[in-house]
Design a protein around this motif. Structure first.
Motif, PDB file in Angstrom:
ATOM      1  N   GLY A 100       0.810  -1.211   0.000  1.00 31.01           N
ATOM      2  CA  GLY A 100       0.000   0.000   0.000  1.00 31.01           C
ATOM      3  C   GLY A 100       0.845   1.262   0.000  1.00 31.01           C
ATOM      4  O   GLY A 100       0.562   2.212  -0.744  1.00 31.01           O
ATOM      5  N   ILE A 101       1.913   1.266   0.794  1.00 26.55           N
ATOM      6  CA  ILE A 101       2.818   2.420   0.832  1.00 26.55           C
ATOM      7  C   ILE A 101       3.519   2.598  -0.509  1.00 26.55           C
ATOM      8  O   ILE A 101       3.663   3.723  -1.019  1.00 26.55           O
ATOM      9  CB  ILE A 101       3.839   2.253   1.981  1.00 26.55           C
ATOM     10  N   ALA A 102       3.960   1.470  -1.111  1.00 25.80           N
ATOM     11  CA  ALA A 102       4.615   1.534  -2.420  1.00 25.80           C
ATOM     12  C   ALA A 102       3.662   2.090  -3.478  1.00 25.80           C
ATOM     13  O   ALA A 102       4.057   2.861  -4.357  1.00 25.80           O
ATOM     14  CB  ALA A 102       5.096   0.142  -2.822  1.00 25.80           C
ATOM     15  N   PHE A 103       2.389   1.711  -3.369  1.00 24.14           N
ATOM     16  CA  PHE A 103       1.353   2.217  -4.274  1.00 24.14           C
ATOM     17  C   PHE A 103       1.262   3.741  -4.155  1.00 24.14           C
ATOM     18  O   PHE A 103       1.156   4.456  -5.165  1.00 24.14           O
ATOM     19  CB  PHE A 103       0.025   1.586  -3.884  1.00 24.14           C
ATOM     20  N   CYS A 104       1.313   4.251  -2.934  1.00 23.73           N
ATOM     21  CA  CYS A 104       1.266   5.701  -2.698  1.00 23.73           C
ATOM     22  C   CYS A 104       2.491   6.390  -3.288  1.00 23.73           C
ATOM     23  O   CYS A 104       2.389   7.493  -3.849  1.00 23.73           O
ATOM     24  CB  CYS A 104       1.174   5.985  -1.202  1.00 23.73           C
ATOM     25  N   ILE A 105       3.645   5.764  -3.184  1.00 23.53           N
ATOM     26  CA  ILE A 105       4.881   6.338  -3.733  1.00 23.53           C
ATOM     27  C   ILE A 105       4.788   6.426  -5.257  1.00 23.53           C
ATOM     28  O   ILE A 105       5.180   7.433  -5.865  1.00 23.53           O
ATOM     29  CB  ILE A 105       6.095   5.505  -3.297  1.00 23.53           C
ATOM     30  N   ILE A 106       4.258   5.378  -5.880  1.00 21.39           N
ATOM     31  CA  ILE A 106       4.077   5.403  -7.333  1.00 21.39           C
ATOM     32  C   ILE A 106       3.126   6.530  -7.724  1.00 21.39           C
ATOM     33  O   ILE A 106       3.328   7.212  -8.742  1.00 21.39           O
ATOM     34  CB  ILE A 106       3.535   4.043  -7.825  1.00 21.39           C
ATOM     35  N   ALA A 107       2.097   6.758  -6.914  1.00 14.87           N
ATOM     36  CA  ALA A 107       1.146   7.850  -7.173  1.00 14.87           C
ATOM     37  C   ALA A 107       1.869   9.198  -7.152  1.00 14.87           C
ATOM     38  O   ALA A 107       1.595  10.077  -7.980  1.00 14.87           O
ATOM     39  CB  ALA A 107       0.029   7.829  -6.138  1.00 14.87           C
ATOM     40  N   PHE A 113       5.394  13.399 -12.865  1.00  9.12           N
ATOM     41  CA  PHE A 113       5.677  13.259 -14.299  1.00  9.12           C
ATOM     42  C   PHE A 113       4.425  13.250 -15.180  1.00  9.12           C
ATOM     43  O   PHE A 113       4.545  13.219 -16.402  1.00  9.12           O
ATOM     44  CB  PHE A 113       6.502  11.993 -14.550  1.00  9.12           C
ATOM     45  N   GLY A 114       3.231  13.276 -14.584  1.00  7.35           N
ATOM     46  CA  GLY A 114       2.015  13.351 -15.383  1.00  7.35           C
ATOM     47  C   GLY A 114       1.583  12.005 -15.941  1.00  7.35           C
ATOM     48  O   GLY A 114       2.152  10.952 -15.622  1.00  7.35           O
ATOM     49  N   VAL A 115       0.548  12.026 -16.808  1.00  5.16           N
ATOM     50  CA  VAL A 115      -0.023  10.787 -17.350  1.00  5.16           C
ATOM     51  C   VAL A 115       0.052  10.716 -18.871  1.00  5.16           C
ATOM     52  O   VAL A 115      -0.498   9.783 -19.474  1.00  5.16           O
ATOM     53  CB  VAL A 115      -1.500  10.634 -16.914  1.00  5.16           C
ATOM     54  N   ASP A 116       0.728  11.666 -19.503  1.00  3.65           N
ATOM     55  CA  ASP A 116       0.812  11.649 -20.966  1.00  3.65           C
ATOM     56  C   ASP A 116       1.492  10.386 -21.477  1.00  3.65           C
ATOM     57  O   ASP A 116       1.252   9.950 -22.611  1.00  3.65           O
ATOM     58  CB  ASP A 116       1.565  12.890 -21.475  1.00  3.65           C
ATOM     59  N   TRP A 117       2.338   9.782 -20.654  1.00  5.01           N
ATOM     60  CA  TRP A 117       3.039   8.568 -21.045  1.00  5.01           C
ATOM     61  C   TRP A 117       2.086   7.408 -21.290  1.00  5.01           C
ATOM     62  O   TRP A 117       2.425   6.459 -22.018  1.00  5.01           O
ATOM     63  CB  TRP A 117       4.051   8.172 -19.972  1.00  5.01           C
ATOM     64  N   ILE A 118       0.890   7.479 -20.724  1.00  5.11           N
ATOM     65  CA  ILE A 118      -0.054   6.375 -20.896  1.00  5.11           C
ATOM     66  C   ILE A 118      -0.458   6.227 -22.357  1.00  5.11           C
ATOM     67  O   ILE A 118      -0.618   5.115 -22.871  1.00  5.11           O
ATOM     68  CB  ILE A 118      -1.294   6.578 -20.001  1.00  5.11           C
ATOM     69  N   ASP A 119      -0.612   7.363 -23.073  1.00  4.96           N
ATOM     70  CA  ASP A 119      -0.967   7.302 -24.492  1.00  4.96           C
ATOM     71  C   ASP A 119       0.134   6.658 -25.323  1.00  4.96           C
ATOM     72  O   ASP A 119      -0.126   6.112 -26.397  1.00  4.96           O
ATOM     73  CB  ASP A 119      -1.254   8.707 -25.031  1.00  4.96           C
ATOM     74  N   VAL A 120       1.368   6.742 -24.818  1.00  3.94           N
ATOM     75  CA  VAL A 120       2.492   6.125 -25.526  1.00  3.94           C
ATOM     76  C   VAL A 120       2.578   4.639 -25.218  1.00  3.94           C
ATOM     77  O   VAL A 120       2.698   3.807 -26.122  1.00  3.94           O
ATOM     78  CB  VAL A 120       3.828   6.822 -25.148  1.00  3.94           C
ATOM     79  N   VAL A 121       2.501   4.298 -23.928  1.00  2.00           N
ATOM     80  CA  VAL A 121       2.693   2.893 -23.544  1.00  2.00           C
ATOM     81  C   VAL A 121       1.431   2.059 -23.714  1.00  2.00           C
ATOM     82  O   VAL A 121       1.508   0.836 -23.831  1.00  2.00           O
ATOM     83  CB  VAL A 121       3.203   2.777 -22.089  1.00  2.00           C
ATOM     84  N   LEU A 122       0.261   2.708 -23.745  1.00  2.00           N
ATOM     85  CA  LEU A 122      -0.996   1.981 -23.963  1.00  2.00           C
ATOM     86  C   LEU A 122      -1.910   2.786 -24.898  1.00  2.00           C
ATOM     87  O   LEU A 122      -2.883   3.398 -24.457  1.00  2.00           O
ATOM     88  CB  LEU A 122      -1.706   1.707 -22.645  1.00  2.00           C
ATOM     89  N   GLY A 264      -7.298  13.149 -11.502  1.00  2.00           N
ATOM     90  CA  GLY A 264      -5.915  12.750 -11.700  1.00  2.00           C
ATOM     91  C   GLY A 264      -5.657  11.313 -11.259  1.00  2.00           C
ATOM     92  O   GLY A 264      -6.160  10.875 -10.224  1.00  2.00           O
ATOM     93  N   LEU A 265      -4.871  10.610 -12.061  1.00  2.00           N
ATOM     94  CA  LEU A 265      -4.515   9.232 -11.721  1.00  2.00           C
ATOM     95  C   LEU A 265      -3.749   9.177 -10.406  1.00  2.00           C
ATOM     96  O   LEU A 265      -3.892   8.216  -9.637  1.00  2.00           O
ATOM     97  CB  LEU A 265      -3.675   8.621 -12.852  1.00  2.00           C
ATOM     98  N   HIS A 266      -2.951  10.214 -10.130  1.00  2.78           N
ATOM     99  CA  HIS A 266      -2.160  10.217  -8.887  1.00  2.78           C
ATOM    100  C   HIS A 266      -3.066  10.233  -7.656  1.00  2.78           C
ATOM    101  O   HIS A 266      -2.759   9.597  -6.645  1.00  2.78           O
ATOM    102  CB  HIS A 266      -1.215  11.416  -8.869  1.00  2.78           C
ATOM    103  N   ARG A 267      -4.190  10.930  -7.742  1.00  2.00           N
ATOM    104  CA  ARG A 267      -5.106  10.991  -6.597  1.00  2.00           C
ATOM    105  C   ARG A 267      -5.802   9.638  -6.375  1.00  2.00           C
ATOM    106  O   ARG A 267      -5.885   9.147  -5.251  1.00  2.00           O
ATOM    107  CB  ARG A 267      -6.158  12.082  -6.809  1.00  2.00           C
ATOM    108  N   SER A 268      -6.335   9.061  -7.448  1.00  2.09           N
ATOM    109  CA  SER A 268      -7.049   7.792  -7.291  1.00  2.09           C
ATOM    110  C   SER A 268      -6.095   6.684  -6.859  1.00  2.09           C
ATOM    111  O   SER A 268      -6.437   5.849  -6.012  1.00  2.09           O
ATOM    112  CB  SER A 268      -7.751   7.413  -8.600  1.00  2.09           C
TER     113      SER A 268
END
Length: 422
Positions: A100-107, A113-122, A264-268
């Motif tokens: 759970g803590i690691a999940f928060c760190i990834i958030a 760095f934002g979420v624009d990378w998602i359009d590239v990787v998926l 934002g993906l970081h919040r969820s």
């Protein structure tokens, strides 16, 4: 009220609608959410409590803009089961807290760095089948829950399943006004009544449930930590991150808002991780955004976070009021299976919608290849093991799709692909 009027995320809902709509969401998640603690051999009451608290925290952290219900995560079952068999449940709790803590760190990294990378990787050609697989790989689970995959089929199970599914399907297209937004709840009631009529459950069972102690105290436990136990559980982070992104994307398509950017993906993701960590601290199981509730939203067109919050409050009440919890647990599996059968299909259809809305051009070889490889990987049954964690189905397909998309992106930058767009 107009038939099938959309109730948006921020809309207020009158109390006469709030209670049945919230009940609908709670019943949708209940069967799967209590199954995980039953597998771990712990009392479900603490899990229902933390599911409710976690959902309310999720709504708060996402500023009431992302409708989602947090239920028990199945991703941890295999590695946590091994930890429990070796050291006991408290050491599994320690692993839940760390993940759970690691999940928060990834958030927080995503926030940076934002979420624009998602359009590239998926891209849509890969994301569509990934989202579809969320529902498709659960199809057999719905059938199994209903008892339709047993060696010897019980016709009582079949009858209850068909009645529940029929009310859910026909109610969705035939019911009007007030009933048009609660077809799932009506289907559950119809299925339960059919189970009583066929003798699948007895009146005595119901009466015994109502005799439960009025108030119960959830069985709290404190975590213990072992590096070896944590290492066994930690690779699940790959599963939960992929699952969370997929769920947020499919929910975005359903509510027609980009939830990855607002709130934002970081919040969820932070909310999901915090809920998992808190659950581990008090003896519950990890949480995740629930596909069953996403399916309910897709079917009913009711997206209000107030309704989700109401379901969370009902879950908290059910965790401490004995008769309510006991009565809900008498809902037979064919009823849950009948509802899940349709809800999982709704999620699969949402994946197809990603392809349609993204206007994926299958005249380009890359799009055809991406969709094909992701679907085949997810449905082939291939399993990749990392320690005690198995990557398969949607998660493995997501990772393969991301790797292939990144490779194609690099080839484009080098200008060596043969289908570069102008």
């Amino acid at each position: 009220m107009e038939n099938k009027k959309i109730i948006q995320v921020e809309d207020k809902v009158p109390m006469k609608l709030m209670i049945p709509l919230s009940l609908q969401h709670m019943f949708a998640m209940f069967g799967a959410s209590v199954l995980v603690p039953i597998i771990f051999n712990i009392n479900p009451s603490v899990v229902l409590l933390m599911n409710g608290i976690g959902t309310l925290l999720f709504i708060l952290i996402t500023k009431g803009k992302a409708p989602a219900y947090l239920g028990s995560s199945f991703a941890f079952i295999a590695p946590a089961g091994l930890v429990i068999s070796k050291w006991g449940y408290q050491y599994a709790l320690g692993g839940f807290v760390v993940v759970g803590i690691a999940f928060c760190i990834i958030a927080l990294i995503i926030y940076k760095f934002g979420v624009d990378w998602i359009d590239v990787v998926l891209p849509a050609a890969a994301m569509g089948p990934v989202v579809a697989l969320i529902g498709l790989e659960l199809a057999s689970s719905a059938a199994n829950t209903a008892g339709l995959l047993d060696d010897q089929i019980n016709m009582k199970n079949v009858i209850v399943f068909l009645v529940t599914l029929a009310f859910a399907v026909l109610g969705n297209v035939l019911f009007r006004k007030f009933f048009a937004v609660i077809p799932i709840l009506i289907a559950i009631v119809a299925g339960y009544a059919t189970a009583l009529f066929t003798g699948l459950i007895t009146v005595e069972t119901v009466a015994e449930a109502l005799k439960a102690d009025l108030f119960v105290i959830p069985n709290f436990q404190l975590p213990r930590y072992s590096l070896e136990a944590i290492i066994m559980i930690f690779p699940v982070i790959l599963v939960v991150v992929s699952e969370h992104i997929g769920h947020q994307i499919v929910t975005s398509k359903i509510v027609e808002r980009d939830l990855l950017k607002d709130p934002g993906l970081h919040r969820s993701m932070f909310a999901d991780g915090l809920s998992t960590a808190l659950s581990g601290l008090v003896g519950a199981v990890p949480t995740t955004t629930y596909g069953e509730n996403i399916g309910v939203m897709a079917m009913t067109k009711v997206y209000s976070v107030r309704v989700i919050g109401g379901a969370a409050l009902l879950s908290i009440i059910a965790s401490v009021v004995g008769p309510i919890s006991a009565l809900i647990q008498t809902i037979p599996n064919p009823v849950i299976g009948g509802i899940s059968f349709l809800l999982y299909g709704m999620i699969g259809a949402s994946g197809i919608r990603v392809l349609v809305d993204g206007r994926v051009d299958y005249g380009r070889n890359r799009n055809l290849i991406l969709t094909s490889v992701v679907f085949v990987t997810g449905l082939s049954g291939i399993v990749l093991k990392i320690g005690q964690v198995e990557l398969k189905g949607m998660v493995l397909a997501c990772i393969v799709g991301m790797a292939l998309s990144i490779l194609l992106f690099i080839f484009d930058k080098l200008k060596i692909t043969n289908d570069l767009e102008a």
